[in-house]
Design a protein around this motif. Sequence first.
Motif, mmCIF file in Angstrom:
data_model
loop_
_atom_site.group_PDB
_atom_site.id
_atom_site.type_symbol
_atom_site.label_atom_id
_atom_site.label_comp_id
_atom_site.label_asym_id
_atom_site.label_seq_id
_atom_site.Cartn_x
_atom_site.Cartn_y
_atom_site.Cartn_z
ATOM 1 N N LEU A 95 125.061 40.410 87.309
ATOM 2 C CA LEU A 95 124.684 41.727 86.810
ATOM 3 C C LEU A 95 124.346 41.634 85.330
ATOM 4 C CD1 LEU A 95 127.197 44.319 88.298
ATOM 5 C CD2 LEU A 95 124.766 44.096 88.780
ATOM 6 N N ARG A 96 123.285 42.297 84.945
ATOM 7 C CA ARG A 96 122.934 42.392 83.529
ATOM 8 C C ARG A 96 123.512 43.662 82.929
ATOM 9 N NH1 ARG A 96 117.200 42.788 80.557
ATOM 10 N NH2 ARG A 96 118.084 42.698 78.476
ATOM 11 N N GLY A 97 123.523 44.750 83.706
ATOM 12 C CA GLY A 97 124.067 46.004 83.219
ATOM 13 C C GLY A 97 123.631 47.168 84.081
ATOM 14 N N ILE A 98 124.161 48.343 83.750
ATOM 15 C CA ILE A 98 123.869 49.556 84.520
ATOM 16 C C ILE A 98 123.463 50.655 83.548
ATOM 17 C CG2 ILE A 98 124.826 51.322 86.048
ATOM 18 C CD1 ILE A 98 126.745 49.150 87.115
ATOM 19 N N VAL A 99 122.353 51.317 83.866
ATOM 20 C CA VAL A 99 121.845 52.428 83.066
ATOM 21 C C VAL A 99 121.937 53.694 83.920
ATOM 22 C CG1 VAL A 99 119.809 53.423 81.951
ATOM 23 C CG2 VAL A 99 120.263 50.963 81.756
ATOM 24 N N GLN A 100 122.601 54.707 83.382
ATOM 25 C CA GLN A 100 122.700 55.991 84.081
ATOM 26 C C GLN A 100 121.983 57.042 83.247
ATOM 27 O OE1 GLN A 100 127.019 56.135 84.697
ATOM 28 N NE2 GLN A 100 126.556 55.866 86.865
ATOM 29 N N LYS A 101 121.154 57.843 83.926
ATOM 30 C CA LYS A 101 120.393 58.847 83.188
ATOM 31 C C LYS A 101 120.112 60.063 84.045
ATOM 32 C CE LYS A 101 116.062 56.480 84.121
ATOM 33 N NZ LYS A 101 116.038 55.076 84.065
ATOM 34 N N THR A 102 119.898 61.162 83.340
ATOM 35 C CA THR A 102 119.380 62.384 83.948
ATOM 36 C C THR A 102 117.946 62.490 83.472
ATOM 37 O OG1 THR A 102 121.555 63.416 83.858
ATOM 38 C CG2 THR A 102 119.665 64.876 84.158
ATOM 39 N N ARG A 103 117.035 62.589 84.408
ATOM 40 C CA ARG A 103 115.598 62.587 84.098
ATOM 41 C C ARG A 103 114.967 63.872 84.597
ATOM 42 N NH1 ARG A 103 112.210 57.343 85.289
ATOM 43 N NH2 ARG A 103 112.785 57.054 83.090
ATOM 44 N N THR A 104 114.240 64.549 83.710
ATOM 45 C CA THR A 104 113.407 65.669 84.112
ATOM 46 C C THR A 104 111.979 65.136 84.191
ATOM 47 O OG1 THR A 104 114.852 67.214 82.962
ATOM 48 C CG2 THR A 104 112.660 68.013 83.585
ATOM 49 N N LEU A 105 111.358 65.352 85.340
ATOM 50 C CA LEU A 105 110.026 64.802 85.604
ATOM 51 C C LEU A 105 108.976 65.894 85.544
ATOM 52 C CD1 LEU A 105 108.056 62.591 86.689
ATOM 53 C CD2 LEU A 105 108.780 63.278 88.993
ATOM 54 N N TYR A 106 107.923 65.627 84.793
ATOM 55 C CA TYR A 106 106.725 66.462 84.762
ATOM 56 C C TYR A 106 105.557 65.589 85.206
ATOM 57 C CZ TYR A 106 109.127 69.840 81.704
ATOM 58 O OH TYR A 106 109.987 70.770 81.172
ATOM 59 N N LEU A 107 104.602 66.182 85.900
ATOM 60 C CA LEU A 107 103.375 65.487 86.285
ATOM 61 C C LEU A 107 102.202 66.160 85.600
ATOM 62 C CD1 LEU A 107 104.059 65.080 90.117
ATOM 63 C CD2 LEU A 107 104.459 63.408 88.287
ATOM 64 N N TYR A 108 101.356 65.341 84.957
ATOM 65 C CA TYR A 108 100.181 65.853 84.255
ATOM 66 C C TYR A 108 99.026 64.905 84.534
ATOM 67 C CZ TYR A 108 97.208 67.520 80.464
ATOM 68 O OH TYR A 108 96.161 68.024 79.727
ATOM 69 N N GLY A 109 98.180 65.260 85.487
ATOM 70 C CA GLY A 109 97.096 64.362 85.894
ATOM 71 C C GLY A 109 97.683 63.058 86.409
ATOM 72 N N ALA A 110 97.204 61.947 85.858
ATOM 73 C CA ALA A 110 97.696 60.621 86.259
ATOM 74 C C ALA A 110 98.995 60.243 85.548
ATOM 75 C CB ALA A 110 96.629 59.563 85.981
ATOM 76 N N ALA A 111 99.518 61.145 84.715
ATOM 77 C CA ALA A 111 100.706 60.820 83.912
ATOM 78 C C ALA A 111 101.983 61.396 84.515
ATOM 79 C CB ALA A 111 100.543 61.351 82.495
ATOM 80 N N ARG A 112 103.023 60.582 84.442
ATOM 81 C CA ARG A 112 104.391 61.016 84.711
ATOM 82 C C ARG A 112 105.046 61.128 83.337
ATOM 83 N NH1 ARG A 112 106.774 59.976 89.731
ATOM 84 N NH2 ARG A 112 108.708 59.499 88.657
ATOM 85 N N ILE A 113 105.599 62.289 83.045
ATOM 86 C CA ILE A 113 106.277 62.517 81.778
ATOM 87 C C ILE A 113 107.763 62.632 82.094
ATOM 88 C CG2 ILE A 113 106.528 64.066 79.812
ATOM 89 C CD1 ILE A 113 103.583 64.997 80.474
ATOM 90 N N HIS A 114 108.557 61.751 81.506
ATOM 91 C CA HIS A 114 109.997 61.713 81.755
ATOM 92 C C HIS A 114 110.733 62.164 80.500
ATOM 93 C CE1 HIS A 114 108.970 58.065 84.504
ATOM 94 N NE2 HIS A 114 108.705 59.206 85.099
ATOM 95 N N LEU A 115 111.591 63.134 80.650
ATOM 96 C CA LEU A 115 112.499 63.532 79.591
ATOM 97 C C LEU A 115 113.878 63.051 80.033
ATOM 98 C CD1 LEU A 115 109.981 65.234 79.114
ATOM 99 C CD2 LEU A 115 111.449 67.108 78.443
ATOM 100 N N ASP A 116 114.376 62.037 79.349
ATOM 101 C CA ASP A 116 115.576 61.329 79.785
ATOM 102 C C ASP A 116 116.762 61.568 78.853
ATOM 103 O OD1 ASP A 116 114.130 60.178 81.858
ATOM 104 O OD2 ASP A 116 113.782 58.288 80.802
ATOM 105 N N ASN A 117 117.913 61.823 79.450
ATOM 106 C CA ASN A 117 119.189 61.816 78.747
ATOM 107 C C ASN A 117 119.931 60.606 79.297
ATOM 108 O OD1 ASN A 117 121.443 62.322 77.275
ATOM 109 N ND2 ASN A 117 122.012 64.177 78.377
ATOM 110 N N VAL A 118 120.030 59.547 78.496
ATOM 111 C CA VAL A 118 120.587 58.274 78.943
ATOM 112 C C VAL A 118 122.027 58.155 78.455
ATOM 113 C CG1 VAL A 118 120.292 55.769 78.955
ATOM 114 C CG2 VAL A 118 118.276 57.258 78.826
ATOM 115 N N GLU A 119 122.928 57.944 79.411
ATOM 116 C CA GLU A 119 124.351 57.852 79.081
ATOM 117 C C GLU A 119 124.596 56.748 78.054
ATOM 118 O OE1 GLU A 119 128.135 56.535 81.628
ATOM 119 O OE2 GLU A 119 127.158 58.346 82.402
ATOM 120 N N GLY A 120 125.249 57.105 76.962
ATOM 121 C CA GLY A 120 125.586 56.141 75.922
ATOM 122 C C GLY A 120 124.473 55.859 74.935
ATOM 123 N N LEU A 121 123.262 56.381 75.176
ATOM 124 C CA LEU A 121 122.134 56.085 74.286
ATOM 125 C C LEU A 121 121.491 57.311 73.668
ATOM 126 C CD1 LEU A 121 120.276 53.266 76.253
ATOM 127 C CD2 LEU A 121 121.898 53.027 74.360
#
Length: 167
Positions: A95-121
């Motif tokens: 194992l290298r590590g574990i990342v936990q996050k809450t992600r809000t996803l928006y779609l805009y044309g060909a783009a995925r926009i992620h608003l991330d709250n990453v645990e510990g970061l």
Amino acid sequence: MATNLELKCRTKSLERAHADALSLGIQPTEMLLQTDVYFAVPRGRLKLRRIEGKPAELIQYDRDDAPGARWSRYTRFEVSEPDVLQEMLANALGLRGIVQKTRTLYLYGAARIHLDNVEGLGSFLEFEIVETEGEEANRLMEKLRSVFSVEQGDIFGGSYIDMLPSF
């Protein structure tokens, strides 16, 4: 193997980022609770992604780690028994590590926009422009950088896992 153009940056305010997304005339598509389990591999990155309420995926990807918009090559594979696969890969690769996050996803044309709250970061903004011609992808990336007021100093290379202390 699929490709996308992506950019990751810190954001001082997820609320401001939500307002910026709304200014594009889009609404959040969904809220995702994600756990990414990274395995030690000699090249690129390999992670098992678990999203609450969705099938797990094994994702292998490779990209430049320079801060800025960069092209990523990736392969995704749906996993029916993630616990078994995680144990097998952890035993074989480590194992290298574990990342936990809450992600809000928006779609805009060909783009995925992620608003991330990453645990510990903290709070981050990520743009992924999926499988679009290079010039068109670069124009869309520049538009998103402008709308979200992304400054060069906020952009980082690598991945969230690179920012966490090692196991």
